[in-house]
Design a protein around this motif. Structure first.
Motif, PDB file in Angstrom:
ATOM      1  N   SER A  60     -20.650 -62.956 -32.635  1.00 51.85           N
ATOM      2  CA  SER A  60     -20.685 -62.900 -31.181  1.00 51.85           C
ATOM      3  C   SER A  60     -19.453 -63.585 -30.609  1.00 51.85           C
ATOM      4  N   GLU A  61     -18.946 -63.046 -29.526  1.00 53.55           N
ATOM      5  CA  GLU A  61     -17.837 -63.683 -28.810  1.00 53.55           C
ATOM      6  C   GLU A  61     -18.354 -64.738 -27.846  1.00 53.55           C
ATOM      7  N   HIS A  62     -19.670 -64.866 -27.729  1.00 55.46           N
ATOM      8  CA  HIS A  62     -20.284 -65.821 -26.804  1.00 55.46           C
ATOM      9  C   HIS A  62     -20.941 -66.983 -27.537  1.00 55.46           C
ATOM     10  N   LEU A  63     -20.598 -67.175 -28.788  1.00 60.16           N
ATOM     11  CA  LEU A  63     -21.170 -68.260 -29.577  1.00 60.16           C
ATOM     12  C   LEU A  63     -20.852 -69.594 -28.909  1.00 60.16           C
ATOM     13  N   GLY A  64     -21.875 -70.436 -28.768  1.00 59.26           N
ATOM     14  CA  GLY A  64     -21.667 -71.756 -28.196  1.00 59.26           C
ATOM     15  C   GLY A  64     -21.597 -71.786 -26.688  1.00 59.26           C
ATOM     16  N   SER A  65     -22.085 -70.733 -26.024  1.00 55.84           N
ATOM     17  CA  SER A  65     -22.059 -70.730 -24.561  1.00 55.84           C
ATOM     18  C   SER A  65     -22.972 -71.813 -23.986  1.00 55.84           C
ATOM     19  N   ASP A  66     -23.893 -72.325 -24.803  1.00 54.72           N
ATOM     20  CA  ASP A  66     -24.749 -73.458 -24.429  1.00 54.72           C
ATOM     21  C   ASP A  66     -24.266 -74.653 -25.250  1.00 54.72           C
ATOM     22  N   ALA A  68     -25.480 -77.434 -25.823  1.00 53.20           N
ATOM     23  CA  ALA A  68     -26.518 -78.079 -26.627  1.00 53.20           C
ATOM     24  C   ALA A  68     -26.720 -77.362 -27.963  1.00 53.20           C
ATOM     25  N   HIS A  69     -26.293 -76.101 -28.031  1.00 50.26           N
ATOM     26  CA  HIS A  69     -26.447 -75.291 -29.248  1.00 50.26           C
ATOM     27  C   HIS A  69     -25.140 -74.534 -29.519  1.00 50.26           C
ATOM     28  N   PRO A  70     -24.087 -75.263 -29.899  1.00 50.63           N
ATOM     29  CA  PRO A  70     -22.758 -74.637 -30.027  1.00 50.63           C
ATOM     30  C   PRO A  70     -22.613 -73.648 -31.164  1.00 50.63           C
ATOM     31  N   THR A  71     -23.556 -73.612 -32.103  1.00 47.13           N
ATOM     32  CA  THR A  71     -23.420 -72.692 -33.238  1.00 47.13           C
ATOM     33  C   THR A  71     -24.359 -71.494 -33.125  1.00 47.13           C
ATOM     34  N   LEU A  72     -24.983 -71.324 -31.946  1.00 51.18           N
ATOM     35  CA  LEU A  72     -25.917 -70.210 -31.746  1.00 51.18           C
ATOM     36  C   LEU A  72     -25.352 -69.190 -30.774  1.00 51.18           C
ATOM     37  N   CYS A  73     -25.746 -67.933 -30.966  1.00 48.28           N
ATOM     38  CA  CYS A  73     -25.300 -66.844 -30.089  1.00 48.28           C
ATOM     39  C   CYS A  73     -26.160 -66.786 -28.826  1.00 48.28           C
ATOM     40  N   GLU A  74     -25.775 -65.900 -27.934  1.00 51.91           N
ATOM     41  CA  GLU A  74     -26.478 -65.752 -26.657  1.00 51.91           C
ATOM     42  C   GLU A  74     -27.898 -65.231 -26.822  1.00 51.91           C
ATOM     43  N   CYS A  76     -29.897 -66.000 -29.675  1.00 55.17           N
ATOM     44  CA  CYS A  76     -30.685 -67.025 -30.369  1.00 55.17           C
ATOM     45  C   CYS A  76     -30.909 -68.279 -29.530  1.00 55.17           C
ATOM     46  N   THR A  77     -29.955 -68.631 -28.663  1.00 55.76           N
ATOM     47  CA  THR A  77     -30.074 -69.866 -27.893  1.00 55.76           C
ATOM     48  C   THR A  77     -31.370 -69.946 -27.103  1.00 55.76           C
ATOM     49  N   PRO A  78     -31.741 -68.940 -26.294  1.00 55.36           N
ATOM     50  CA  PRO A  78     -32.997 -69.074 -25.538  1.00 55.36           C
ATOM     51  C   PRO A  78     -34.230 -69.127 -26.436  1.00 55.36           C
ATOM     52  N   ILE A  79     -34.160 -68.486 -27.587  1.00 59.20           N
ATOM     53  CA  ILE A  79     -35.294 -68.520 -28.522  1.00 59.20           C
ATOM     54  C   ILE A  79     -35.486 -69.929 -29.055  1.00 59.20           C
ATOM     55  N   VAL A  80     -34.403 -70.566 -29.472  1.00 56.14           N
ATOM     56  CA  VAL A  80     -34.481 -71.916 -30.017  1.00 56.14           C
ATOM     57  C   VAL A  80     -34.886 -72.911 -28.932  1.00 56.14           C
ATOM     58  N   VAL A  81     -34.338 -72.769 -27.742  1.00 54.04           N
ATOM     59  CA  VAL A  81     -34.705 -73.650 -26.628  1.00 54.04           C
ATOM     60  C   VAL A  81     -36.202 -73.537 -26.349  1.00 54.04           C
ATOM     61  N   ASP A  82     -36.721 -72.309 -26.343  1.00 58.04           N
ATOM     62  CA  ASP A  82     -38.149 -72.089 -26.105  1.00 58.04           C
ATOM     63  C   ASP A  82     -39.001 -72.693 -27.225  1.00 58.04           C
ATOM     64  N   LEU A  83     -38.572 -72.543 -28.458  1.00 58.74           N
ATOM     65  CA  LEU A  83     -39.321 -73.118 -29.584  1.00 58.74           C
ATOM     66  C   LEU A  83     -39.377 -74.641 -29.496  1.00 58.74           C
ATOM     67  N   PHE A  84     -38.255 -75.267 -29.158  1.00 60.38           N
ATOM     68  CA  PHE A  84     -38.245 -76.729 -29.016  1.00 60.38           C
ATOM     69  C   PHE A  84     -39.136 -77.173 -27.860  1.00 60.38           C
ATOM     70  N   ALA A  85     -39.134 -76.416 -26.763  1.00 58.25           N
ATOM     71  CA  ALA A  85     -39.974 -76.763 -25.612  1.00 58.25           C
ATOM     72  C   ALA A  85     -41.450 -76.659 -25.978  1.00 58.25           C
ATOM     73  N   LYS A  86     -41.818 -75.610 -26.693  1.00 58.29           N
ATOM     74  CA  LYS A  86     -43.218 -75.448 -27.106  1.00 58.29           C
ATOM     75  C   LYS A  86     -43.629 -76.545 -28.077  1.00 58.29           C
ATOM     76  N   ARG A  87     -42.741 -76.894 -28.987  1.00 57.43           N
ATOM     77  CA  ARG A  87     -43.047 -77.951 -29.954  1.00 57.43           C
ATOM     78  C   ARG A  87     -43.230 -79.291 -29.237  1.00 57.43           C
TER      79      ARG A  87
END
Length: 101
Positions: A60-66, A68-74, A76-87
């Motif tokens: 992805s050309e948008h890797l690290g747009s967040d 807090a998650h510089p090694t994730l693509c556009e 995966c980032t919301p998925i991981v953020v949602d998983l951490f919030a649920k946890r």
């Protein structure tokens, strides 16, 4: 069009009606074939632009747009953020330390 990249499990897909342009971009990784009911099609493959996401391995050309998650693509980032919030919501409240005697 973006759905095709998930169907083919690749980082990107583009469709063009200019076989010469495709051959120029993809070079030796170009192939012509005949599809029943469609006719002649040209398929080309080339390396993806961008960097590889450490979660899905798509480029992805948008890797690290967040930040807090510089090694994730556009994607995966919301998925991981949602998983951490649920946890965090599922974690029991910490119990207070027992008083010293």
């Amino acid at each position: 069009m973006d759905d095709l990249r998930y169907i083919f499990i690749v980082s990107g897909v583009s469709v063009t009606d200019d076989a010469a342009e495709l051959s120029a971009k993809c070079g030796k990784y170009t192939m012509e074939t005949e599809l029943e009911g469609v006719g002649k099609v040209t398929i080309g493959v080339m390396p993806a632009d961008g960097s590889k996401c450490e979660r899905c391995w798509m480029y992805s050309e948008h890797l690290g747009s967040d930040s807090a998650h510089p090694t994730l693509c556009e994607r995966c980032t919301p998925i991981v953020v949602d998983l951490f919030a649920k946890r965090a919501q599922q974690q029991p409240a910490s119990e207070p330390e027992p008083a010293a005697l």
